[in-house]
Design an enzyme around this catalytic site. Structure first.
Site, PDB file in Angstrom:
ATOM      1  N   ALA A 143      40.914  36.298  42.027  1.00  0.00           N
ATOM      2  CA  ALA A 143      41.610  37.323  41.604  1.00  0.00           C
ATOM      3  C   ALA A 143      42.409  38.400  42.715  1.00  0.00           C
ATOM      4  CB  ALA A 143      40.667  38.677  40.795  1.00  0.00           C
ATOM      5  N   HIS A 144      43.587  38.438  42.576  1.00  0.00           N
ATOM      6  CA  HIS A 144      44.211  39.064  43.588  1.00  0.00           C
ATOM      7  C   HIS A 144      45.491  39.680  43.220  1.00  0.00           C
ATOM      8  CE1 HIS A 144      46.287  35.068  43.760  1.00  0.00           C
ATOM      9  NE2 HIS A 144      47.402  35.744  44.221  1.00  0.00           N
ATOM     10  N   ARG A 145      46.061  39.772  42.253  1.00  0.00           N
ATOM     11  CA  ARG A 145      47.444  40.168  41.481  1.00  0.00           C
ATOM     12  C   ARG A 145      47.191  41.416  42.062  1.00  0.00           C
ATOM     13  NH1 ARG A 145      49.086  35.681  40.454  1.00  0.00           N
ATOM     14  NH2 ARG A 145      50.244  36.138  42.219  1.00  0.00           N
TER      15      ARG A 145
END
Ligand code: UDP
Length: 358
Positions: free
Chosen positions: A202-204
Protein backbone atom coordinates in the site's frame (compact mmCIF):
# COMPACT_ATOMS: atom_id res chain seq x y z
CA UNK A 1 16.40 5.46 -35.06
CA UNK A 2 17.21 7.29 -31.87
CA UNK A 3 14.78 6.96 -28.95
CA UNK A 4 14.80 9.05 -25.79
CA UNK A 5 13.31 6.93 -22.99
CA UNK A 6 12.31 8.57 -19.71
CA UNK A 7 11.93 6.43 -16.59
CA UNK A 8 11.89 7.33 -12.93
CA UNK A 9 10.14 4.87 -10.66
CA UNK A 10 9.89 1.20 -9.78
CA UNK A 11 7.18 0.00 -12.17
CA UNK A 12 8.78 1.97 -15.00
CA UNK A 13 12.09 0.15 -14.56
CA UNK A 14 10.18 -3.12 -14.87
CA UNK A 15 8.28 -1.98 -17.98
CA UNK A 16 11.41 -0.53 -19.60
CA UNK A 17 13.25 -3.80 -18.91
CA UNK A 18 10.82 -5.50 -21.30
CA UNK A 19 11.29 -3.01 -24.15
CA UNK A 20 14.76 -1.52 -23.78
CA UNK A 21 16.80 -4.64 -24.58
CA UNK A 22 14.81 -5.29 -27.76
CA UNK A 23 15.01 -1.67 -28.81
CA UNK A 24 18.77 -1.64 -28.35
CA UNK A 25 19.25 -4.67 -30.58
CA UNK A 26 18.68 -2.46 -33.62
CA UNK A 27 18.40 1.14 -32.49
CA UNK A 28 19.98 3.78 -30.32
CA UNK A 29 18.28 4.39 -27.00
CA UNK A 30 19.17 7.15 -24.58
CA UNK A 31 17.79 6.10 -21.20
CA UNK A 32 17.12 8.99 -18.84
CA UNK A 33 16.44 8.30 -15.14
CA UNK A 34 14.71 11.27 -13.57
CA UNK A 35 15.62 10.18 -10.04
CA UNK A 36 12.02 9.97 -8.76
CA UNK A 37 12.95 6.62 -7.17
CA UNK A 38 16.65 6.63 -6.58
CA UNK A 39 17.70 4.25 -3.80
CA UNK A 40 18.86 0.65 -3.86
CA UNK A 41 15.48 -0.90 -2.98
CA UNK A 42 13.27 1.05 -5.35
CA UNK A 43 15.70 1.61 -8.19
CA UNK A 44 19.10 -0.05 -8.49
CA UNK A 45 18.00 -3.61 -7.72
CA UNK A 46 15.59 -3.59 -10.69
CA UNK A 47 18.36 -2.63 -13.11
CA UNK A 48 20.50 -5.48 -11.81
CA UNK A 49 17.81 -8.15 -11.56
CA UNK A 50 16.03 -7.42 -14.82
CA UNK A 51 19.10 -6.57 -16.89
CA UNK A 52 18.02 -3.03 -17.70
CA UNK A 53 20.85 -0.96 -19.18
CA UNK A 54 22.41 1.63 -16.90
CA UNK A 55 20.84 5.04 -17.41
CA UNK A 56 22.72 7.24 -19.87
CA UNK A 57 21.65 10.33 -17.94
CA UNK A 58 20.59 10.68 -14.31
CA UNK A 59 18.73 13.85 -13.39
CA UNK A 60 18.63 13.23 -9.62
CA UNK A 61 15.23 14.88 -9.16
CA UNK A 62 13.22 13.55 -6.21
CA UNK A 63 11.02 14.91 -3.44
CA UNK A 64 8.87 18.03 -3.35
CA UNK A 65 5.22 18.29 -4.30
CA UNK A 66 3.90 16.73 -7.51
CA UNK A 67 3.84 20.17 -9.15
CA UNK A 68 7.38 21.12 -8.08
CA UNK A 69 8.78 17.73 -9.00
CA UNK A 70 7.12 17.67 -12.43
CA UNK A 71 8.25 21.24 -13.12
CA UNK A 72 11.86 20.49 -12.18
CA UNK A 73 11.84 17.39 -14.36
CA UNK A 74 10.38 19.30 -17.29
CA UNK A 75 13.04 22.01 -16.91
CA UNK A 76 15.76 19.37 -17.07
CA UNK A 77 14.18 17.21 -19.80
CA UNK A 78 13.24 19.93 -22.30
CA UNK A 79 16.85 21.04 -23.05
CA UNK A 80 17.91 17.39 -23.11
CA UNK A 81 15.23 16.60 -25.71
CA UNK A 82 16.43 19.54 -27.83
CA UNK A 83 20.07 18.51 -27.47
CA UNK A 84 19.49 14.86 -28.35
CA UNK A 85 16.90 15.50 -31.08
CA UNK A 86 15.59 11.90 -31.00
CA UNK A 87 13.20 10.41 -33.56
CA UNK A 88 10.75 9.77 -30.72
CA UNK A 89 10.43 9.95 -26.95
CA UNK A 90 9.14 6.97 -24.99
CA UNK A 91 7.34 7.15 -21.64
CA UNK A 92 5.64 4.53 -19.47
CA UNK A 93 2.67 4.55 -17.14
CA UNK A 94 1.38 7.44 -15.09
CA UNK A 95 3.94 9.11 -12.85
CA UNK A 96 5.42 12.61 -12.63
CA UNK A 97 8.31 11.31 -14.75
CA UNK A 98 5.78 10.18 -17.39
CA UNK A 99 4.07 13.56 -17.55
CA UNK A 100 7.33 15.55 -17.51
CA UNK A 101 8.73 13.38 -20.32
CA UNK A 102 5.50 13.78 -22.28
CA UNK A 103 5.45 17.56 -21.93
CA UNK A 104 9.15 17.87 -22.82
CA UNK A 105 8.57 15.88 -26.01
CA UNK A 106 5.33 17.61 -26.97
CA UNK A 107 6.73 21.11 -26.42
CA UNK A 108 9.88 20.25 -28.37
CA UNK A 109 7.78 18.80 -31.23
CA UNK A 110 9.19 15.32 -30.77
CA UNK A 111 6.93 12.34 -31.51
CA UNK A 112 5.74 10.91 -28.20
CA UNK A 113 5.08 7.23 -27.54
CA UNK A 114 3.10 6.26 -24.43
CA UNK A 115 3.27 2.66 -23.26
CA UNK A 116 0.32 1.64 -21.06
CA UNK A 117 -1.88 4.29 -22.66
CA UNK A 118 -5.62 4.49 -22.05
CA UNK A 119 -5.74 3.11 -18.51
CA UNK A 120 -8.47 4.87 -16.56
CA UNK A 121 -9.83 4.67 -13.03
CA UNK A 122 -12.16 7.60 -13.86
CA UNK A 123 -11.08 9.12 -10.55
CA UNK A 124 -9.55 12.51 -11.31
CA UNK A 125 -8.66 12.84 -7.62
CA UNK A 126 -5.74 10.47 -8.29
CA UNK A 127 -2.53 12.19 -9.44
CA UNK A 128 -1.85 9.11 -11.59
CA UNK A 129 -5.16 9.56 -13.44
CA UNK A 130 -4.37 13.19 -14.26
CA UNK A 131 -0.90 12.18 -15.47
CA UNK A 132 -2.37 9.45 -17.69
CA UNK A 133 -4.98 11.65 -19.30
CA UNK A 134 -2.55 14.50 -20.00
CA UNK A 135 0.10 12.17 -21.37
CA UNK A 136 -2.36 10.39 -23.64
CA UNK A 137 -3.56 13.64 -25.14
CA UNK A 138 0.03 14.71 -25.86
CA UNK A 139 0.95 11.38 -27.47
CA UNK A 140 1.58 10.57 -31.11
CA UNK A 141 1.48 6.81 -30.60
CA UNK A 142 -0.61 5.27 -27.82
CA UNK A 143 0.27 1.66 -27.04
CA UNK A 144 -2.42 -0.09 -25.02
CA UNK A 145 -2.40 -3.15 -22.80
CA UNK A 146 -6.03 -4.04 -23.53
CA UNK A 147 -9.01 -3.38 -25.78
CA UNK A 148 -10.70 -1.59 -22.85
CA UNK A 149 -7.84 0.92 -22.76
CA UNK A 150 -8.13 1.49 -26.51
CA UNK A 151 -11.89 2.07 -26.15
CA UNK A 152 -11.25 4.61 -23.40
CA UNK A 153 -8.97 6.51 -25.77
CA UNK A 154 -11.41 6.40 -28.66
CA UNK A 155 -14.07 7.72 -26.28
CA UNK A 156 -11.79 10.67 -25.51
CA UNK A 157 -11.00 11.27 -29.19
CA UNK A 158 -7.25 11.34 -28.63
CA UNK A 159 -5.20 12.79 -31.42
CA UNK A 160 -2.52 10.09 -31.78
CA UNK A 161 -2.61 6.59 -33.24
CA UNK A 162 -3.98 3.92 -30.90
CA UNK A 163 -2.74 0.33 -30.99
CA UNK A 164 -3.35 -2.63 -28.67
CA UNK A 165 -0.02 -4.38 -28.12
CA UNK A 166 -0.59 -6.13 -24.78
CA UNK A 167 1.08 -5.33 -21.50
CA UNK A 168 4.86 -5.17 -21.32
CA UNK A 169 4.76 -5.98 -17.59
CA UNK A 170 3.16 -9.28 -18.55
CA UNK A 171 6.23 -10.02 -20.69
CA UNK A 172 8.43 -9.70 -17.60
CA UNK A 173 6.01 -11.55 -15.31
CA UNK A 174 5.62 -14.54 -17.63
CA UNK A 175 9.36 -14.77 -18.17
CA UNK A 176 9.96 -14.96 -14.41
CA UNK A 177 6.95 -17.07 -13.39
CA UNK A 178 8.58 -20.49 -13.38
CA UNK A 179 11.57 -19.35 -11.33
CA UNK A 180 9.23 -17.56 -8.89
CA UNK A 181 7.16 -20.71 -8.41
CA UNK A 182 10.27 -22.78 -7.81
CA UNK A 183 11.70 -20.39 -5.22
CA UNK A 184 10.30 -20.79 -1.70
CA UNK A 185 13.31 -19.34 0.10
CA UNK A 186 11.78 -15.84 0.60
CA UNK A 187 8.80 -17.46 2.42
CA UNK A 188 10.89 -19.81 4.51
CA UNK A 189 13.23 -17.00 5.54
CA UNK A 190 10.24 -15.16 7.03
CA UNK A 191 8.60 -18.16 8.66
CA UNK A 192 5.73 -18.19 6.13
CA UNK A 193 4.06 -21.23 4.61
CA UNK A 194 2.70 -21.65 1.09
CA UNK A 195 -0.91 -20.48 0.61
CA UNK A 196 -1.23 -19.42 4.25
CA UNK A 197 -0.28 -15.75 4.16
CA UNK A 198 -1.42 -12.52 2.56
CA UNK A 199 1.08 -10.37 0.66
CA UNK A 200 0.13 -6.73 1.15
CA UNK A 201 1.36 -3.52 -0.47
CA UNK A 202 0.00 0.00 0.00
CA UNK A 203 1.44 3.34 -0.99
CA UNK A 204 -1.16 5.28 -3.03
CA UNK A 205 -1.47 8.88 -1.85
CA UNK A 206 -5.21 8.32 -1.44
CA UNK A 207 -4.54 5.60 1.16
CA UNK A 208 -1.51 6.81 3.08
CA UNK A 209 -1.47 10.63 2.98
CA UNK A 210 -4.71 11.06 4.93
CA UNK A 211 -4.19 9.96 8.58
CA UNK A 212 -7.82 8.74 8.82
CA UNK A 213 -7.40 6.49 5.78
CA UNK A 214 -4.00 5.32 7.02
CA UNK A 215 -5.55 4.34 10.37
CA UNK A 216 -8.27 2.41 8.49
CA UNK A 217 -5.51 0.58 6.57
CA UNK A 218 -3.72 -0.40 9.80
CA UNK A 219 -7.04 -1.59 11.27
CA UNK A 220 -7.75 -3.60 8.13
CA UNK A 221 -4.38 -5.37 8.41
CA UNK A 222 -5.10 -6.15 12.08
CA UNK A 223 -8.48 -7.64 11.12
CA UNK A 224 -7.18 -10.00 8.42
CA UNK A 225 -6.60 -12.90 10.82
CA UNK A 226 -3.87 -14.37 8.66
CA UNK A 227 -0.13 -13.93 8.53
CA UNK A 228 0.55 -10.81 6.48
CA UNK A 229 3.82 -9.84 4.82
CA UNK A 230 4.04 -6.12 4.13
CA UNK A 231 6.99 -4.69 2.19
CA UNK A 232 6.86 -1.09 3.30
CA UNK A 233 7.13 1.57 0.61
CA UNK A 234 9.16 4.60 1.83
CA UNK A 235 6.15 6.89 1.41
CA UNK A 236 4.06 4.63 3.68
CA UNK A 237 6.88 4.28 6.19
CA UNK A 238 7.16 8.06 6.40
CA UNK A 239 3.39 8.60 6.77
CA UNK A 240 3.15 5.93 9.49
CA UNK A 241 5.89 7.69 11.44
CA UNK A 242 4.35 11.16 10.95
CA UNK A 243 0.90 10.05 12.07
CA UNK A 244 2.16 8.04 15.07
CA UNK A 245 0.58 4.85 13.68
CA UNK A 246 3.78 2.85 13.36
CA UNK A 247 3.53 1.44 16.88
CA UNK A 248 -0.02 0.27 16.25
CA UNK A 249 1.16 -1.45 13.06
CA UNK A 250 4.11 -3.13 14.76
CA UNK A 251 1.83 -4.45 17.51
CA UNK A 252 -0.18 -6.56 15.04
CA UNK A 253 0.58 -10.22 15.67
CA UNK A 254 1.42 -12.31 12.58
CA UNK A 255 2.56 -9.25 10.65
CA UNK A 256 5.94 -9.34 8.94
CA UNK A 257 7.09 -5.88 7.86
CA UNK A 258 9.98 -5.78 5.39
CA UNK A 259 11.87 -3.22 3.36
CA UNK A 260 10.64 -2.87 -0.25
CA UNK A 261 11.75 -6.05 -1.99
CA UNK A 262 13.46 -6.74 -5.27
CA UNK A 263 11.41 -8.14 -8.14
CA UNK A 264 12.63 -11.72 -7.70
CA UNK A 265 11.85 -11.96 -3.99
CA UNK A 266 8.54 -10.12 -4.33
CA UNK A 267 7.45 -12.29 -7.22
CA UNK A 268 8.20 -15.46 -5.28
CA UNK A 269 6.17 -14.22 -2.28
CA UNK A 270 3.33 -13.34 -4.64
CA UNK A 271 3.22 -16.72 -6.35
CA UNK A 272 2.96 -18.61 -3.05
CA UNK A 273 0.52 -16.30 -1.26
CA UNK A 274 -3.00 -17.27 -0.33
CA UNK A 275 -4.08 -13.83 -1.47
CA UNK A 276 -2.67 -10.44 -2.32
CA UNK A 277 -4.02 -7.19 -0.86
CA UNK A 278 -2.81 -4.11 -2.66
CA UNK A 279 -3.46 -0.62 -3.95
CA UNK A 280 -0.86 -1.08 -6.70
CA UNK A 281 -1.86 -1.39 -10.33
CA UNK A 282 1.02 -3.65 -11.30
CA UNK A 283 0.50 -6.01 -8.39
CA UNK A 284 -3.21 -6.54 -9.24
CA UNK A 285 -2.15 -7.73 -12.66
CA UNK A 286 0.68 -9.90 -11.41
CA UNK A 287 -1.63 -11.61 -8.90
CA UNK A 288 -4.02 -12.45 -11.73
CA UNK A 289 -1.23 -13.86 -13.88
CA UNK A 290 0.02 -15.95 -10.96
CA UNK A 291 -3.47 -17.29 -10.22
CA UNK A 292 -3.59 -15.67 -6.79
CA UNK A 293 -6.78 -13.91 -5.72
CA UNK A 294 -6.45 -10.18 -5.24
CA UNK A 295 -8.14 -7.80 -2.86
CA UNK A 296 -7.73 -4.25 -4.06
CA UNK A 297 -7.55 -1.61 -1.35
CA UNK A 298 -9.22 1.01 -3.53
CA UNK A 299 -12.75 1.81 -4.67
CA UNK A 300 -11.74 1.88 -8.34
CA UNK A 301 -9.24 0.15 -10.60
CA UNK A 302 -7.85 0.63 -14.08
CA UNK A 303 -7.41 -3.14 -14.42
CA UNK A 304 -11.15 -3.78 -14.62
CA UNK A 305 -10.83 -7.06 -16.49
CA UNK A 306 -9.32 -8.74 -13.41
CA UNK A 307 -12.47 -7.78 -11.47
CA UNK A 308 -14.83 -8.92 -14.23
CA UNK A 309 -12.98 -12.24 -14.39
CA UNK A 310 -13.74 -12.72 -10.68
CA UNK A 311 -10.13 -12.78 -9.44
CA UNK A 312 -9.98 -9.26 -8.03
CA UNK A 313 -12.34 -7.62 -5.52
CA UNK A 314 -12.45 -3.90 -4.84
CA UNK A 315 -12.88 -3.46 -1.09
CA UNK A 316 -11.49 0.03 -0.57
CA UNK A 317 -10.43 -0.01 3.13
CA UNK A 318 -13.39 -2.02 4.42
CA UNK A 319 -11.88 -4.67 6.70
CA UNK A 320 -14.93 -6.96 6.69
CA UNK A 321 -15.13 -7.00 2.92
CA UNK A 322 -11.39 -7.60 2.69
CA UNK A 323 -11.63 -10.61 5.00
CA UNK A 324 -14.55 -12.08 3.08
CA UNK A 325 -12.81 -11.54 -0.27
CA UNK A 326 -9.63 -13.25 0.90
CA UNK A 327 -11.60 -16.33 1.95
CA UNK A 328 -13.67 -16.53 -1.24
CA UNK A 329 -12.74 -19.33 -3.65
CA UNK A 330 -11.42 -17.93 -6.94
CA UNK A 331 -13.19 -18.90 -10.19
CA UNK A 332 -12.16 -22.04 -12.03
CA UNK A 333 -11.16 -20.22 -15.20
CA UNK A 334 -8.60 -17.48 -15.79
CA UNK A 335 -8.80 -16.17 -19.35
CA UNK A 336 -5.71 -14.64 -20.87
CA UNK A 337 -5.77 -10.88 -20.35
CA UNK A 338 -3.30 -8.21 -21.39
CA UNK A 339 -1.42 -10.20 -23.99
CA UNK A 340 0.78 -13.20 -24.60
CA UNK A 341 4.09 -12.02 -23.18
CA UNK A 342 5.27 -10.54 -26.50
CA UNK A 343 4.01 -6.99 -26.07
CA UNK A 344 7.50 -5.47 -26.18
CA UNK A 345 8.09 -6.85 -29.69
CA UNK A 346 4.88 -5.16 -30.86
CA UNK A 347 5.88 -1.92 -29.16
CA UNK A 348 9.19 -1.83 -31.03
CA UNK A 349 7.48 -2.65 -34.35
CA UNK A 350 4.93 0.15 -33.79
CA UNK A 351 7.68 2.66 -32.95
CA UNK A 352 9.60 1.66 -36.08
CA UNK A 353 6.44 2.15 -38.16
CA UNK A 354 5.88 5.56 -36.55
CA UNK A 355 9.35 6.88 -37.26
CA UNK A 356 9.58 5.14 -40.64
CA UNK A 357 12.92 3.65 -39.57
CA UNK A 358 13.24 -0.16 -39.66
N1 UDP B 1 7.26 -4.72 -6.45
C1 UDP B 1 8.51 -5.15 -6.05
N2 UDP B 1 8.82 -5.11 -4.72
C2 UDP B 1 7.94 -4.68 -3.77
C3 UDP B 1 6.66 -4.24 -4.20
C4 UDP B 1 6.36 -4.27 -5.55
O1 UDP B 1 9.32 -5.57 -6.88
O2 UDP B 1 8.29 -4.68 -2.57
C5 UDP B 1 6.96 -4.72 -7.89
C6 UDP B 1 5.74 -5.50 -8.28
O3 UDP B 1 6.08 -6.83 -8.58
C7 UDP B 1 5.24 -4.75 -9.50
C8 UDP B 1 5.70 -3.34 -9.27
O4 UDP B 1 6.69 -3.38 -8.25
O5 UDP B 1 5.86 -5.25 -10.66
C9 UDP B 1 4.56 -2.45 -8.86
O6 UDP B 1 5.05 -1.23 -8.50
P1 UDP B 1 4.22 -0.18 -7.65
O7 UDP B 1 3.26 -0.88 -6.77
O8 UDP B 1 5.23 0.71 -7.01
O9 UDP B 1 3.52 0.69 -8.77
P2 UDP B 1 2.10 0.71 -9.45
O10 UDP B 1 1.95 -0.56 -10.22
O11 UDP B 1 1.10 0.87 -8.38
O12 UDP B 1 2.17 1.90 -10.32
Amino acid sequence: MKILTVVGNRPQFIKAAAVSGLLRERHEEVLVHTGQHHDEELSRIFFTELGLARPDRELGIAGGSNVEQTARMLSALAPLAEELAPDAALVYGDTNSTLAGALAAALSEIALVHVEAGMRSFDRGMPEERNRVLTDHASTLLLCASETAAENLRGESVWGRVSVVGDVMVDVALRGAEAARANVEPLRARGLREREYVLLTAHRAGNVDDPGRLRALVELIAALQAPVVFPLHPRTRERLAQSGLREQLDAIPQLVVTEPLGYVEFSSLLHHARAVATDSGGVQKEAYLAGVRCVTLRATTEWVETVTAGWNTLVDLDAERARAAIDREPPASRPRLYGDGRAAERCVAEIEALTGVE
